[in-house]
Design a protein around this motif. Structure first.
Motif, PDB file in Angstrom:
ATOM      1  N   TYR A  76       5.075   5.413  38.375  1.00 51.87           N
ATOM      2  CA  TYR A  76       6.321   4.713  38.094  1.00 51.87           C
ATOM      3  C   TYR A  76       6.683   4.838  36.619  1.00 51.87           C
ATOM      4  CZ  TYR A  76       5.695   2.761  42.715  1.00 51.87           C
ATOM      5  OH  TYR A  76       5.532   2.622  44.059  1.00 51.87           O
ATOM      6  N   PRO A  77       7.968   4.937  36.308  1.00 54.82           N
ATOM      7  CA  PRO A  77       8.369   5.160  34.915  1.00 54.82           C
ATOM      8  C   PRO A  77       8.062   3.995  33.977  1.00 54.82           C
ATOM      9  CG  PRO A  77      10.305   4.916  36.329  1.00 54.82           C
ATOM     10  CD  PRO A  77       9.107   4.950  37.223  1.00 54.82           C
ATOM     11  N   ASP A  78       8.021   2.774  34.474  1.00 54.12           N
ATOM     12  CA  ASP A  78       7.758   1.615  33.619  1.00 54.12           C
ATOM     13  C   ASP A  78       6.275   1.340  33.431  1.00 54.12           C
ATOM     14  OD1 ASP A  78      10.443   1.213  33.291  1.00 54.12           O
ATOM     15  OD2 ASP A  78      10.599  -0.251  34.928  1.00 54.12           O
ATOM     16  N   TYR A  79       5.444   2.159  34.020  1.00 51.24           N
ATOM     17  CA  TYR A  79       4.001   1.915  33.935  1.00 51.24           C
ATOM     18  C   TYR A  79       3.479   2.043  32.502  1.00 51.24           C
ATOM     19  CZ  TYR A  79      -0.995   2.325  34.525  1.00 51.24           C
ATOM     20  OH  TYR A  79      -2.343   2.143  34.413  1.00 51.24           O
ATOM     21  N   ALA A  80       3.990   2.975  31.731  1.00 53.53           N
ATOM     22  CA  ALA A  80       3.511   3.152  30.356  1.00 53.53           C
ATOM     23  C   ALA A  80       3.771   1.897  29.526  1.00 53.53           C
ATOM     24  CB  ALA A  80       4.173   4.365  29.718  1.00 53.53           C
ATOM     25  N   ALA A  81       4.928   1.280  29.704  1.00 58.32           N
ATOM     26  CA  ALA A  81       5.238   0.043  28.984  1.00 58.32           C
ATOM     27  C   ALA A  81       4.330  -1.089  29.451  1.00 58.32           C
ATOM     28  CB  ALA A  81       6.695  -0.324  29.181  1.00 58.32           C
TER      29      ALA A  81
END
Length: 59
Positions: free
Chosen positions: A41-46
């Motif tokens: 998921y794209p928000d996983y890094a944040a």
């Protein structure tokens, strides 16, 4: 944590060994697999940058 409480009620070393083995062989690999599946998921890094490995920051 509740497993450690039950192990302490037994007042023997064997339940602590069982809890440690369960943690090493089931809990930690499961947590790593969950992190791997969430990494798509794209928000996983944040999320990963603001949380700890086992206890996410709530504030």
């Amino acid at each position: 944590m509740i497993d450690c409480a039950y192990a302490s009620l037994a007042a023997h070393w064997l339940p602590f060994l069982i809890v440690a083995a369960w943690t090493a062989f089931f809990f930690i690999p499961g947590a790593r697999a969950k992190d791997k599946s969430l990494s798509r998921y794209p928000d996983y890094a944040a999320y990963r940058s603001r949380s700890y490995a086992l206890v996410p920051l709530i504030w």
